[in-house]
Each structure stands twice: as structure tokens, then as C-alpha cells.
Design a protein around this motif. Sequence first.
Motif, short mmCIF file in Angstrom:
data_model
loop_
_atom_site.label_atom_id
_atom_site.label_comp_id
_atom_site.label_asym_id
_atom_site.label_seq_id
_atom_site.Cartn_x
_atom_site.Cartn_y
_atom_site.Cartn_z
N TYR A 99 -9.95 12.69 4.41
CA TYR A 99 -8.64 12.12 4.75
C TYR A 99 -7.71 11.99 3.55
CZ TYR A 99 -10.47 10.92 9.34
OH TYR A 99 -11.00 10.98 10.59
N ILE A 100 -8.24 11.78 2.35
CA ILE A 100 -7.36 11.63 1.19
C ILE A 100 -6.56 12.90 0.97
CG2 ILE A 100 -7.33 11.39 -1.32
CD1 ILE A 100 -9.57 9.31 -1.01
N GLY A 101 -7.23 14.06 0.93
CA GLY A 101 -6.51 15.33 0.88
C GLY A 101 -5.79 15.57 2.19
N PHE A 131 0.83 -1.20 0.00
CA PHE A 131 0.00 0.00 0.00
C PHE A 131 0.87 1.25 0.00
CE2 PHE A 131 -2.44 3.45 1.71
CZ PHE A 131 -3.74 3.23 1.29
N ASP A 132 1.85 1.31 0.90
CA ASP A 132 2.68 2.51 1.02
C ASP A 132 3.42 2.84 -0.26
OD1 ASP A 132 1.82 2.57 3.60
OD2 ASP A 132 3.72 2.04 4.51
N THR A 133 3.89 1.81 -0.96
CA THR A 133 4.63 2.03 -2.19
C THR A 133 3.71 2.50 -3.31
OG1 THR A 133 6.22 0.32 -1.55
CG2 THR A 133 6.18 0.94 -3.88
N ILE A 134 2.53 1.90 -3.41
CA ILE A 134 1.56 2.32 -4.43
C ILE A 134 1.11 3.75 -4.18
CG2 ILE A 134 -0.74 1.91 -5.38
CD1 ILE A 134 -0.28 -1.09 -4.69
N ALA A 135 0.92 4.10 -2.90
CA ALA A 135 0.49 5.45 -2.55
C ALA A 135 1.49 6.51 -2.99
CB ALA A 135 0.25 5.55 -1.04
N LEU A 137 -5.28 1.33 -5.05
CA LEU A 137 -5.32 1.23 -3.60
C LEU A 137 -6.62 0.61 -3.10
CD1 LEU A 137 -3.75 4.68 -2.62
CD2 LEU A 137 -2.67 2.44 -2.45
N GLU A 138 -7.72 0.88 -3.81
CA GLU A 138 -9.02 0.33 -3.42
C GLU A 138 -9.25 -1.08 -3.96
OE1 GLU A 138 -11.31 0.82 -1.43
OE2 GLU A 138 -11.50 2.94 -0.91
N GLY A 139 -8.37 -1.54 -4.85
CA GLY A 139 -8.59 -2.84 -5.46
C GLY A 139 -9.65 -2.82 -6.54
N GLY A 140 -9.88 -1.63 -7.14
CA GLY A 140 -10.87 -1.50 -8.21
C GLY A 140 -10.20 -1.44 -9.57
N GLU A 141 -11.02 -1.43 -10.61
CA GLU A 141 -10.49 -1.41 -11.97
C GLU A 141 -10.17 -0.01 -12.47
OE1 GLU A 141 -13.28 -3.41 -14.46
OE2 GLU A 141 -12.94 -5.38 -13.56
N ALA A 142 -11.01 0.96 -12.10
CA ALA A 142 -10.85 2.31 -12.63
C ALA A 142 -11.48 3.30 -11.66
CB ALA A 142 -11.50 2.43 -14.01
N ILE A 177 -3.29 18.03 -5.34
CA ILE A 177 -3.26 18.06 -3.87
C ILE A 177 -3.60 16.69 -3.31
CG2 ILE A 177 -4.48 18.93 -1.84
CD1 ILE A 177 -2.54 20.97 -2.84
N PHE A 178 -4.60 16.02 -3.91
CA PHE A 178 -5.00 14.70 -3.42
C PHE A 178 -3.90 13.65 -3.64
CE2 PHE A 178 -9.48 16.28 -4.56
CZ PHE A 178 -9.58 16.94 -3.35
N ILE A 179 -3.14 13.81 -4.71
CA ILE A 179 -1.99 12.93 -4.94
C ILE A 179 -0.98 13.10 -3.81
CG2 ILE A 179 0.00 12.50 -6.44
CD1 ILE A 179 -1.88 13.25 -8.81
N GLN A 180 -0.73 14.37 -3.42
CA GLN A 180 0.18 14.61 -2.30
C GLN A 180 -0.37 13.97 -1.03
OE1 GLN A 180 2.86 16.15 -3.75
NE2 GLN A 180 1.39 16.13 -5.43
N GLY A 181 -1.68 14.07 -0.85
CA GLY A 181 -2.31 13.48 0.33
C GLY A 181 -2.14 11.97 0.39
N LEU A 182 -2.31 11.32 -0.75
CA LEU A 182 -2.17 9.86 -0.77
C LEU A 182 -0.78 9.42 -0.34
CD1 LEU A 182 -4.05 8.81 -4.04
CD2 LEU A 182 -4.77 8.42 -1.68
N GLU A 183 0.23 10.25 -0.62
CA GLU A 183 1.61 9.86 -0.31
C GLU A 183 1.84 9.70 1.19
OE1 GLU A 183 4.30 12.56 -2.20
OE2 GLU A 183 3.85 11.82 -4.22
N THR A 184 1.06 10.39 2.01
CA THR A 184 1.23 10.28 3.47
C THR A 184 0.00 9.68 4.14
OG1 THR A 184 0.38 12.53 3.82
CG2 THR A 184 2.78 12.28 3.53
#
Length: 399
Positions: free
Chosen positions: A213-215, A10-14, A78-83, A254-261
Motif C-alpha cells: 500500500y505504501i507504493g 497525517f495528510d500534511t506530513i505525508a 507517520l508511524e510515531g517512531g524515532e527513525a 516512488i514510495f514517497i509519491q505513494g505516501l502523498e496519496t
Amino acid sequence: MSSREKEYSFDTIALHGGYDPKEDGNGARAVPIYQTTSYLFNDADHAARLFALEEAGDIYTRIGNPTHAVFEKRIATLEGGEAALATSSGMAAINLAALTLAEEKKEIVCSKYVYGGTYHLFAETLPKYGIKTKFVDPHNFEEWEKAINDNTAFLYLESPGNPTLDIVDIQKVANIAHKYDLKLVVDNTFCTPYLSQPIKFGADIVIHSATKYIGGHGSSIGGVIVGPEDFILKGRVEGYRDTGPAASPFNTWIFIQGLETLSLRMEKHSDNALEVAKWLEAHPQVEWVRYPGLESHPHHELAKKQQKKFGGMLCFGIKGGFDAGKQLINNVELCSLLANVGDTRTLIIHPSSTTHEQLSEEEQTTAGITENLIRLSIGIENVEDIIGDLEQAFNKIEG
């Protein structure tokens, strides 16, 4: 990123999911913000192929954007979804998912323990467009099944519910949905994919208010839908294109930055919330505490099954009811009184007079909202400081 992307943790994908700097035209290590409305076509035939969906590519940011694409791929993995499909807000995501699913069949079966905005959308706004909703006790599985008929479009729930923090057995509701060839939609905002992945328990579509939480920092509004590729494509080329709930490229960045942490923050949110919940449970001015991490929570064992930890949200009933709650809220200093959750900072609110104010007294009762209910979104401050602020506010309550 590598073809082994889904094999990473998870951490690496994030940190890396959905983006390979070697494939970026400029080799940028950080994901770029594509702050543009539109994109050049190679020639007329290229444009025609894009509009006909015969070739993948960007046309107009109202339909798609390279920054969105990274966020969408990352959150879907991260959610295990297709798209996934990024939207301008969490409510835009819920509305778009509902309109896409309820195209022919015009009824929704929904848990009665949902966010006030969702409840109002389903109970008041969508009926104006011919879509009705039956609200059920999400823990009474016979109610779910009895509410389904030939006109049912999909089933919908939150787990945990907002703000009641009840935990619904996703697998059991998914089994009911699939028995009747229906989709189950789950709002996973409170858990995030770090704490729970509803698709693993049978959900078909997952919704997030990425604002939370994502952001993670209370700075950007947005939402996202995760689901099967055909469903996401249909939503994108119909409702998304035609009604315009597109996300801002800056916000998805911004949400991409949020996912990283995200994993780091959710660990801290969860640990702090458990400590505050235990403290509140022993407090003489508190009638009850609802937090899935407490053994006193009626769905504690189910939460342990469905979640990695118990999250940053809790609610409690204050002795003295509405007046005492108002005094508590007026006297906090560190905690912020505002209508949001999932911030790095601790937030407090009285749902009956704010987030669920648009509901009638009967609807509030049905949704589990009482006048003495206080909702806390526990931040990542030092937990002793959070408790200290609540204690000094309790000490100022009169009567």
C-alpha cells in the motif's frame, strides 16, 4: 520542513515530512532522486570522520542516500517512531530486523498467522544460522509467555495476519514482551500507518513491505523498518552495510509519491472492501468471509480499537473447495491473478497453492490456510464493477 513537523496532521506530513525545499541545494519542490552510488568527501579528514560515525553524511548508497533519508524520516514520523531504514524488499526488512535483534539470543517467538515467506524465513532459513522460532497462537497470551525463555530475542506478529486477517491485541503482547525486557516487532503492511500505528499500542519496531500500500501501484519492490534511533543505527552500520539489502533510490522516490496519496487510497480501499465483504457474506456460493469490518469477524471490536478503518484485504471460503476456487480465479476478468497485495487494482489469489505453497500441509493448517481460502486485495475501482466481475466468475463455476 518546519520544526513543527510532528504537530501537523497525517495528510500534511505525508506530503511534506522529512523534506524542506528551502534547504535543498537547488530548491526543488518535489523530492529529487539521488541516483548515485557515492558522494564526494571534502578532504581526507572529512572522509575519516564520516567512516568513524563522528559526523553525519552520505558515503555510499549501500549505507545511505538523500532520497532514502526523506522517505525514512517521513515514514518514521507517520508511524510515531524515532527513525527508519529503507530496504530492498519487505523480506529484506524482516530479515535485517531479525538478525539485528537476534545477535546474541537465538530464539524468536512468532504468531503462527503470518505471511508464508515470513513463516519460511523463521522456520527454515534462520535456523541454518542458529536462530530458531517458536510459533504460537497469537490470541492465547499464555502461549506467548510460556514460549519465552532466557534465549528469546524478540516477539513478532502481524495484525491483521496474512491471509487469515485475524487481529492480534498488540497492547497485550507488548506488555508480555516488556515484562521480560524484550522487543515486540509488528508487521503493519496491511494497515499502513494511516489505519493503525502499532507503536501507540506498545510495539517497539514496525515493519512494512513498502511494495504494497505504501507504493500502492504495484511498480516497485521495497521495505522499511521503523524503530528507536539506536536500533536503526545499529542495523544500518552492521547488517545493512555488510549484507547489502539497500533500497534503490528510484524505488524510495516512488514510495514517497505513494505516501502523498496514502490516506486517500486507504479510505477508498477500505470502503470498497467493506462493500465487497458484505456482498460475499450474503452470496450462496460462499461458506464464510473474513473481514475485520464485518460484525461477524471474531476480532471486530479489537479492530475498531486498533484501526481507523478496516483496510483493503479480505478472504473467503468458496463452496466446492479447491476446484471451485480454481474455476473462480480462472474466470475473473477485472480482478488480476497475481502474488501481490496493496495495488490500486483488485487482486485475487489462492494462497494454498501459491503464497503458502512452500509450507507443508501441516504448516498450512497451523497457519490457518485452507484449500477453499481465496484472498482478495480490493482495489480502488468502482465497487460495482468489482462485484460484477466476481459475480460473473461465480456464475461460470460448474459442479
